[in-house]
Every structure is written in structure tokens, then in C-alpha cells.
Design a protein around this motif. Structure first.
Motif, PDB file in Angstrom:
ATOM      1  N   GLY A  51      48.729  45.279  37.673  1.00  0.00           N
ATOM      2  CA  GLY A  51      49.964  44.921  36.972  1.00  0.00           C
ATOM      3  C   GLY A  51      50.297  45.952  35.906  1.00  0.00           C
ATOM      4  N   ALA A  81      52.314  48.275  35.757  1.00  0.00           N
ATOM      5  CA  ALA A  81      53.727  48.619  35.539  1.00  0.00           C
ATOM      6  C   ALA A  81      54.467  47.514  34.797  1.00  0.00           C
ATOM      7  N   ILE A 140      53.036  43.898  29.719  1.00  0.00           N
ATOM      8  CA  ILE A 140      51.749  43.994  29.016  1.00  0.00           C
ATOM      9  C   ILE A 140      50.925  45.153  29.581  1.00  0.00           C
ATOM     10  N   ASP A 182      49.861  48.726  40.897  1.00  0.00           N
ATOM     11  CA  ASP A 182      50.938  47.729  40.961  1.00  0.00           C
ATOM     12  C   ASP A 182      51.620  47.835  42.317  1.00  0.00           C
ATOM     13  N   ARG A 183      52.376  46.783  42.636  1.00  0.00           N
ATOM     14  CA  ARG A 183      53.098  46.833  43.917  1.00  0.00           C
ATOM     15  C   ARG A 183      54.529  47.312  43.725  1.00  0.00           C
ATOM     16  N   MET A 211      49.325  49.264  44.938  1.00  0.00           N
ATOM     17  CA  MET A 211      48.277  48.343  45.392  1.00  0.00           C
ATOM     18  C   MET A 211      48.835  46.926  45.392  1.00  0.00           C
ATOM     19  N   LEU A 216      47.412  43.241  45.297  1.00  0.00           N
ATOM     20  CA  LEU A 216      46.112  42.574  45.162  1.00  0.00           C
ATOM     21  C   LEU A 216      46.020  41.310  46.008  1.00  0.00           C
ATOM     22  N   GLY A 217      47.040  41.030  46.786  1.00  0.00           N
ATOM     23  CA  GLY A 217      46.921  39.976  47.790  1.00  0.00           C
ATOM     24  C   GLY A 217      46.151  40.460  49.008  1.00  0.00           C
ATOM     25  N   SER A 233      45.775  42.544  34.757  1.00  0.00           N
ATOM     26  CA  SER A 233      46.977  42.079  34.039  1.00  0.00           C
ATOM     27  C   SER A 233      48.054  41.590  35.000  1.00  0.00           C
ATOM     28  N   SER A 269      45.488  33.069  29.835  1.00  0.00           N
ATOM     29  CA  SER A 269      46.659  32.610  29.077  1.00  0.00           C
ATOM     30  C   SER A 269      46.264  31.389  28.259  1.00  0.00           C
ATOM     31  N   TYR A 277      50.671  27.846  37.707  1.00  0.00           N
ATOM     32  CA  TYR A 277      50.299  28.908  36.765  1.00  0.00           C
ATOM     33  C   TYR A 277      49.192  28.435  35.827  1.00  0.00           C
ATOM     34  N   PRO A 288      46.608  35.185  25.820  1.00  0.00           N
ATOM     35  CA  PRO A 288      47.732  35.271  24.887  1.00  0.00           C
ATOM     36  C   PRO A 288      48.602  34.019  24.963  1.00  0.00           C
ATOM     37  N   TYR A 326      52.839  33.179  23.988  1.00  0.00           N
ATOM     38  CA  TYR A 326      54.060  33.814  24.510  1.00  0.00           C
ATOM     39  C   TYR A 326      54.156  35.262  24.048  1.00  0.00           C
ATOM     40  N   PRO A 380      59.075  40.885  30.624  1.00  0.00           N
ATOM     41  CA  PRO A 380      59.949  40.400  31.704  1.00  0.00           C
ATOM     42  C   PRO A 380      59.481  39.079  32.327  1.00  0.00           C
TER      43      PRO A 380
HETATM   44  N1  NAD Z   1      54.311  37.385  29.004  1.00  0.00           N
HETATM   45  C1  NAD Z   1      53.655  36.320  28.520  1.00  0.00           C
HETATM   46  O1  NAD Z   1      54.200  35.519  27.734  1.00  0.00           O
HETATM   47  C2  NAD Z   1      52.230  36.072  28.908  1.00  0.00           C
HETATM   48  C3  NAD Z   1      51.496  35.121  28.190  1.00  0.00           C
HETATM   49  C4  NAD Z   1      50.168  34.866  28.540  1.00  0.00           C
HETATM   50  C5  NAD Z   1      49.604  35.557  29.598  1.00  0.00           C
HETATM   51  N2  NAD Z   1      50.349  36.462  30.291  1.00  0.00           N
HETATM   52  C6  NAD Z   1      49.715  37.151  31.422  1.00  0.00           C
HETATM   53  O2  NAD Z   1      49.694  38.535  31.146  1.00  0.00           O
HETATM   54  C7  NAD Z   1      49.711  39.255  32.387  1.00  0.00           C
HETATM   55  C8  NAD Z   1      50.805  40.303  32.355  1.00  0.00           C
HETATM   56  O3  NAD Z   1      52.059  39.650  32.224  1.00  0.00           O
HETATM   57  P1  NAD Z   1      53.413  40.403  31.829  1.00  0.00           P
HETATM   58  O4  NAD Z   1      54.049  39.584  30.788  1.00  0.00           O
HETATM   59  O5  NAD Z   1      53.133  41.844  31.602  1.00  0.00           O
HETATM   60  O6  NAD Z   1      54.237  40.194  33.181  1.00  0.00           O
HETATM   61  P2  NAD Z   1      55.125  41.216  33.998  1.00  0.00           P
HETATM   62  O7  NAD Z   1      55.895  40.396  34.973  1.00  0.00           O
HETATM   63  O8  NAD Z   1      55.872  42.121  33.078  1.00  0.00           O
HETATM   64  O9  NAD Z   1      54.031  42.103  34.760  1.00  0.00           O
HETATM   65  C9  NAD Z   1      53.242  41.604  35.805  1.00  0.00           C
HETATM   66  C10 NAD Z   1      52.970  42.732  36.781  1.00  0.00           C
HETATM   67  O10 NAD Z   1      52.129  42.233  37.837  1.00  0.00           O
HETATM   68  C11 NAD Z   1      52.540  42.873  39.026  1.00  0.00           C
HETATM   69  N3  NAD Z   1      52.129  42.126  40.205  1.00  0.00           N
HETATM   70  C12 NAD Z   1      52.503  40.871  40.551  1.00  0.00           C
HETATM   71  N4  NAD Z   1      51.983  40.554  41.759  1.00  0.00           N
HETATM   72  C13 NAD Z   1      51.262  41.625  42.172  1.00  0.00           C
HETATM   73  C14 NAD Z   1      50.501  41.915  43.347  1.00  0.00           C
HETATM   74  N5  NAD Z   1      50.386  41.035  44.345  1.00  0.00           N
HETATM   75  N6  NAD Z   1      49.893  43.114  43.446  1.00  0.00           N
HETATM   76  C15 NAD Z   1      50.023  44.027  42.444  1.00  0.00           C
HETATM   77  N7  NAD Z   1      50.733  43.826  41.318  1.00  0.00           N
HETATM   78  C16 NAD Z   1      51.353  42.632  41.186  1.00  0.00           C
HETATM   79  C17 NAD Z   1      54.060  42.921  38.905  1.00  0.00           C
HETATM   80  O11 NAD Z   1      54.628  43.875  39.809  1.00  0.00           O
HETATM   81  C18 NAD Z   1      54.261  43.271  37.441  1.00  0.00           C
HETATM   82  O12 NAD Z   1      54.385  44.665  37.231  1.00  0.00           O
HETATM   83  C19 NAD Z   1      49.900  38.204  33.482  1.00  0.00           C
HETATM   84  O13 NAD Z   1      48.662  37.893  34.054  1.00  0.00           O
HETATM   85  C20 NAD Z   1      50.461  37.008  32.728  1.00  0.00           C
HETATM   86  O14 NAD Z   1      50.192  35.798  33.372  1.00  0.00           O
HETATM   87  C21 NAD Z   1      51.643  36.743  29.958  1.00  0.00           C
END
Ligand code: NAD
Length: 244
Positions: free
Chosen positions: A15, A17, A20, A39-40, A55, A57-58, A83, A136, A152, A182, A184, A188
């Protein structure tokens, strides 16, 4: 900031890209690491100096191919940050198609298991390393309100349980796993639910979301030798949200 804490270290971020993931990449590069964003999608917009690798990850085969590529001509250990994650968009459990439940568990839990196993094997073979999984507050500390996101929340509780289990199995081989939870964060992942932001912020003691950079600082800590005695810990950083 210690700009040399990760000198000569390699770190892969699933993740990478995402909101976080990119902040983690910037932080680790600033501290001297070589960073791979796995990332995908979104690999054309990475911070300077980050190597993007496609990549999914599924797919265990996709993960195995990436791991093999990372070690093809460099034997230094590759530490891991998980991530990548997805969330259902406010779906009541009573109406949720099983395919949607499977999709969330597939990325957030099964995907984390697949990457931990593939990267963990190589770390064990090289005498150790560090893995940080982003869980989370939605896993163990709260049930979010007002949106419904049972898949989730379940997946994130399981990520913490998985982190603890692997930390015990692999700790004696020098592989340290920890989870960061974390509250909130402004990324995105949350943008679809903009109408709920004021409700969420009302219950954060500090009245705002975390920044991705604040999350990245905690990931860097858990990944570093400063956290040597953290084994299977879950660090909660939620601005006090779960206390209200
Ligand atoms: N944003 C929040 O409020 C928050 C809070 C707590 C935890 N989190 C966790 O933090 C992590 C990062 O979240 P974020 O806010 O950066 O979200 P984000 O949507 O900005 O980024 C998630 C990334 O995961 C990638 N991804 C999804 N499925 C994938 C796959 N099958 N293979 C490869 N890549 C894949 C997406 O392409 C994306 O770039 C997540 O695990 C999320 O659950 C986020």
C-alpha cells in the motif's frame, strides 16, 4: 530526526502508494532507508527516491515474485510494513453480500498473512528483521460511529491477533512484529465519507485527524532498534478518541 537510523536498511511497504504508505516512505527515506512501495496502483505518483513495484497482495504468486525480485541481486534483509487496506463504504452487516465481506478480509487479513509469511521466511533465513502491520483503533478499541463497517473492524482485530501470534512464533528467530493502530487519519481512505468528518472529530480529544506523517513517525519507531523490546505490541494512536 535521526537521518541515519535506517542507513543501509531496506524496507518494503505494501500500500506504499496510499496516503499513509507514501508518508511512511518519505519518513524512512529521510532516515536513510532504501524503500520499495508495493501497490496495485498509483505507482506513477510516488515520492522521490521510492522504488515502485506492482504487486497484488491477493495473489500469493504476485507476492512471491516480488520477494524473489528483491533478493535477486541483493542479499540484505528487506523489512516490511503492511499498510495496504480497504474498507467497505458504510454497509450494514445485515445487507452485506458475502463477496464484499470476503474482499475486505482478503486484502486486510489474508493479504497481511501472505506478505508476512513471504517476507518473514527470508528474514528468518537472514537472522531477523522487523515487520510493522497497520491495524486500526477499529479493531480492538472502538466500533466506529455512525458508519457501519463490520468486515473492516473484524479484519483489523484479526491483524492484531495475527501480529501477536507471529511475534511469538518468530521472535526467537530475531523477527520482531508489532501492530500500529491509528484513529482517523486524513487520507483518501476516508474521503468518500466526508459528510461524517465533523461527527468523527467531535469525539477526538484533540479535535482533529492524525496526519499521515504522525503515523509514519510511529511506524519508524516500531521498525527501528529503538523498539527492540516491543514484541507483538499494539500501539494505539487515536488522539484520545477511544477514551470518550
Ligand atoms: N486513513 C485512516 O483513517 C486509517 C485509520 C486507521 C488505519 N488505517 C489503515 O492504514 C492503512 C493505510 O490506509 P490509507 O489511509 O493510507 O489508505 P489508502 O486508501 O490511501 O491506501 C491504501 C493503499 O492500499 C493499496 N491496496 C489496496 N488493495 C491492495 C492489494 N490487493 N494489493 C496491493 N495494494 C493494495 C491501495 O492501492 C492504496 O494505495 C490501511 O491498512 C488502513 O486500514 C487507516
Amino acid at each position: 530526526m535521526d537521518t541515519t537510523r535506517f542507513t543501509d536498511s531496506r524496507v518494503a511497504i505494501t500500500g506504499g502508494a496510499g496516503g499513509i504508505g507514501q508518508a511512511i516512505a518519505r519518513r524512512l527515506i529521510a532516515e536513510g532507508a532504501e524503500v520499495y512501495a508495493l501497490d496495485r496502483r498509483g505507482l506513477d505518483k510516488l515520492p522521490e527516491g521510492v522504488a515502485g513495484i506492482e504487486m497484488d497482495l491477493g495473489s500469493p504468486a504476485s507476492v512471491a515474485a516480488v520477494v524473489a525480485g528483491l533478493y535477486a541481486d541483493d542479499d540484505r534483509p528487506v523489512h516490511l510494513v503492511n499498510s495496504a487496506g480497504i474498507v467497505e463504504d458504510d454497509v450494514a452487516a445485515i445487507d452485506m453480500p458475502i463477496e464484499q465481506f470476503d474482499a475486505v478480509i482478503g486484502v486486510n487479513l489474508r493479504g497481511v498473512f501472505i506478505t508476512c509469511q513471504a517476507f518473514g521466511r527470508e528474514l528468518i533465513a537472514r537472522g531477523g528483521g522487523a515487520i510493522v502491520n497497520i491495524a486500526s483503533m477499529s479493531g480492538n478499541a472502538v466500533v466506529n460511529f455512525p458508519q457501519k463497517q463490520s468486515a473492516y473492524n473484524t479484519s483489523k482485530a484479526a491483524v492484531t491477533a495475527l501480529t501477536k501470534s507471529l511475534a511469538v512464533e518468530w521472535g526467537t528467530s530475531g523477527v520482531r512484529l508489532n501492530a500500529l493502530s491509528p484513529g482517523y487519519v486524513d487520507t483518501p481512505l476516508n474521503h468518500l465519507k466526508a459528510d461524517m468528518h465533523d461527527i468523527w472529530k467531535r469525539d477526538v480529544v484533540v479535535g482533529r485527524f492524525a496526519t499521515p506523517d504522525e503515523v509514519a513517525a510511529s511506524v519508524a519507531f516500531l521498525l527501528s532498534d529503538d523498539a527492540k523490546y516491543y514484541i507483538g505490541a499494539e500501539l494505539l494512536m487515536d488522539g484520545g478518541y477511544s477514551l470518550r
